[in-house]
Design an enzyme around this catalytic site. Structure first.
Site, mmCIF file in Angstrom:
data_model
loop_
_atom_site.group_PDB
_atom_site.id
_atom_site.type_symbol
_atom_site.label_atom_id
_atom_site.label_comp_id
_atom_site.label_asym_id
_atom_site.label_seq_id
_atom_site.Cartn_x
_atom_site.Cartn_y
_atom_site.Cartn_z
ATOM 1 N N HIS A 184 0.846 -1.204 0.000
ATOM 2 C CA HIS A 184 0.000 0.000 0.000
ATOM 3 C C HIS A 184 0.870 1.238 0.000
ATOM 4 C CE1 HIS A 184 0.621 -1.372 4.158
ATOM 5 N NE2 HIS A 184 0.623 -0.093 4.518
ATOM 6 N N LEU A 185 0.342 2.262 -0.645
ATOM 7 C CA LEU A 185 0.987 3.571 -0.666
ATOM 8 C C LEU A 185 0.146 4.503 0.195
ATOM 9 C CD1 LEU A 185 3.402 4.789 -2.279
ATOM 10 C CD2 LEU A 185 1.719 5.645 -3.914
ATOM 11 N N HIS A 186 0.792 5.099 1.213
ATOM 12 C CA HIS A 186 0.101 6.117 2.010
ATOM 13 C C HIS A 186 0.220 7.444 1.263
ATOM 14 C CE1 HIS A 186 0.243 3.932 6.034
ATOM 15 N NE2 HIS A 186 1.184 3.259 5.381
#
Ligand code: 5GP
Length: 124
Positions: free
Chosen positions: A108-110
């Site tokens: 996941h990319l924040h």
């Protein structure tokens, strides 16, 4: 690469077992609000495929998945109003493994923004 654990919380979100506040959904990608936001804007962008980390995704995802995810970054930052055309910027972070202090083992990319996020990391 550790085996993908399909009981992780994002896999459960993708299966519809746990609710989420979706911001954007495309064929291969989903973006939703982080449950414990660390900034006024804190959204997680995930591939729908089973990838543990960014390097796993970069090495093993199809071209279509990588293109879809990358284009979703552009759409998402615009829709969140943090892009550099109309907004004031953001930080994109991905954590991997033990040293990266990754909590959820699904890549996941924040995307964090809505205020100055501060310096990237503390000095060593
Ligand atoms: P990591 O430390 O793995 O990079 O970040 C995991 C993120 O997932 C954390 O910011 C955490 O708040 C978020 N998170 C954990 N469980 C849930 C959940 O059930 N729903 C949502 N929307 N976010 C979650």
């Amino acid at each position: 690469m550790p085996a993908y654990d399909d009981t992780n919380i994002f896999a459960r979100i993708l299966r519809g077992e746990i609710p989420n506040r979706t911001v954007l959904e495309t064929e291969h990608t989903l973006a939703f609000h982080d449950i414990m936001p660390k900034a006024p804007v804190h959204v997680l962008l995930i591939p729908k495929g089973a990838y543990v980390s960014y390097d796993d995704f970069a090495a093993n995802a199809s071209d279509a998945e990588i293109l879809d995810f990358t284009r979703a970054v552009a759409r998402l930052t615009r829709e969140l109003g943090v892009d550099l055309d109309k907004g004031q910027g953001y930080r994109a972070i991905t954590n991997a493994g033990e040293h990266g202090v990754q909590e959820v083992p699904h890549f996941h990319l924040h995307i964090l923004g809505g205020r100055n996020i501060g310096r990237m990391v503390e000095p060593a």
